[in-house]
Design a protein around this motif. Structure first.
Motif: not given
Length: 333
Positions: A217-225
Motif C-alpha cells: 500500500g502507501n500508508f493511506q487508508a484507501r490502500s488498506g481497502t
C-alpha cells in the motif's frame, strides 16, 4: 520606529533589562517585567527580529521538513516539537518534501537560505550520504524516524523492525498462522523494516512467508481497502491481517466488513502507530504504539541543547514500540 532606549526610559529601567525581557534571558523581577511589557504596549514597540539576528547570528527559527501534512501522524509529531519550541520562545518553519529526493533537497536549501539555526528532518528519499555530508558541513540537524549509524547522535527514531516483529508475534501467539500483510510504500525504510519484522516473526514460528499474502500500500487508508479487496479477489486465505500503519488498518476494516467478514471473529486486524483515532474505531484497533509526539519533543530539545545551550536532556536515540491491545484481535475460530 520605537527603540529599546525609548522603552527603557518609559519603564524606568536599563536598556539591558529591556533586552533581557524581550529575549527571555537572564533573571528579571516580575514587577520589572510587567513595567517593561506595559511600556512596550503603550509605545507600540515591535521587536526587530532581523536586526537582532544580525547582531546575535541567531534567528531563533528552526526549519522542519516532513513528507506531507496529511493525517494524524505528522500533526502529532510536529505538535510535540512546536510545544517545546514555543515554550523556549523559538519559531518553526515547516516545509514538505513529498518523499522526493529533489524536493527534499530544495526544501532543505530553502530553509538554510532563510538562516534557520537548525533543521529537524523527516526525509525519506535523500540518501544517508547526503545527510551525513550536511552534518560534516556544520549544519545543525536532527533526523527523526530514521537511523543513520555514521551520525547516530543526530538521529531519533523507532525500532520499526522490532515493531513489525511484535505485531506479527502477537497474532502468532493467539493462534494465527495464515496472516496477510499490507505494507506501506516499500521504498521507505520504515515500511521495509516493519515488513522485515513481520517476516522474522513468521520464520521464528516456522511459518512460511507467502508473497501472495502481502500487498504493498502507501500508508493511506484507501490502500488498506484496496489491499484487502485485491487479496480477496485472488482467493487468498487468511485469518488475520497485519497492517503497516493504522490508516491502512482502518481501510482494511472497511473492506473486510464489505465482504461480510466479522472483526475479529473472522479476521483479526492489527495496525501500527497508535494514532488518536485508533481507539475510537469499532472495535478499538489493536496496534503498535509509536510515541511520535515524544519523538517530536525530543527533536526540539536536541536543538535547544545543541544550538541554544539549554539544559541537558536525556535522549533515546532508538525507541522501542509496544503492543496496545484493544478489540480487533482474537484467536481464530
Amino acid at each position: 520606529m520605537v527603540t529599546i532606549k525609548q522603552v527603557s526610559e518609559k519603564a524606568g529601567v536599563s536598556s539591558a533589562t529591556v533586552s533581557r525581557v524581550i529575549n527571555n534571558t537572564g533573571t528579571v523581577k516580575e514587577k520589572t517585567r510587567d513595567a517593561v511589557m506595559a511600556a512596550m504596549a503603550e509605545l507600540g514597540y515591535r521587536h526587530n527580529v532581523v536586526a537582532a539576528s544580525l547582531a546575535s547570528n541567531k534567528t531563533h527559527t528552526i526549519g522542519y521538513v516532513v513528507p506531507e501534512l496529511h493525517g494524524s501522524f505528522f500533526g502529532a509529531m510536529m505538535g510535540g516539537t512546536e510545544q517545546a519550541l514555543r515554550q523556549a520562545k523559538k519559531h518553526m518553519l515547516i516545509a514538505t518534501g513529498h518523499s522526493d529526493a529533489n524536493i527534499e533537497k530544495e526544501q532543505i536549501d530553502a530553509l538554510l537560505s532563510r538562516r534557520c539555526d537548525a533543521l529537524i528532518l523527516h526525509v525519506e528519499a535523500v540518501s544517508n550520504d547526503y545527510l551525513v555530508s550536511l552534518v560534516h558541513q556544520g549544519v545543525e540537524l536532527v533526523v527523526v524516524n530514521r537511523y543513520i549509524e555514521e551520525i547516530g547522535e543526530n538521529c531519533i527514531s523507532l525500532d520499526n523492525t522490532l515493531g513489525g516483529y511484535l505485531a506479527t508475534r502477537h497474532l502468532l501467539e493467539i493462534g494465527h498462522t495464515q496472516i496477510a500483510y499490507i505494507a506501506g510504500s516499500l521504498f521507505k525504510d520504515d515500511a521495509i523494516n516493519r515488513l522485515n519484522g513481520h517476516r522474522k516473526a513468521l520464520a521464528e514460528a516456522n511459518v512460511a512467508y507467502q508473497e501472495g499474502l502481502t500487498y504493498e500500500g502507501n500508508f493511506q487508508a484507501r490502500s488498506g481497502t484496496d489491499g484487502i479487496r485485491a487479496l480477496l479477489a485472488k482467493g487468498a486465505k487468511f485469518t488475520a491481517v497485519a497492517c503497516g500503519n493504522d490508516e491502512m488498518a482502518s481501510g482494511a476494516m472497511i473492506a473486510l466488513r464489505e465482504a461480510g467478514r466479522r472483526i475479529p471473529e473472522d479476521v483479526s486486524v492489527i495496525g501500527y502507530d497508535n494514532i488518536d483515532f485508533a481507539s475510537y474505531l469499532s472495535p478499538g484497533l489493536t496496534t503498535m504504539d509509536y510515541p511520535v509526539q515524544k519523538i517530536g519533543s525530543m527533536a526540539a530539545h536536541w536543538v535547544l541543547e545543541r544550538v541554544y545551550g539549554h539544559n541537558r536532556y536525556d535522549y533515546e536515540h532508538i525507541l522501542n514500540p509496544r503492543l496496545i491491545l484493544r478489540g480487533t484481535t482474537c484467536s481464530p475460530e
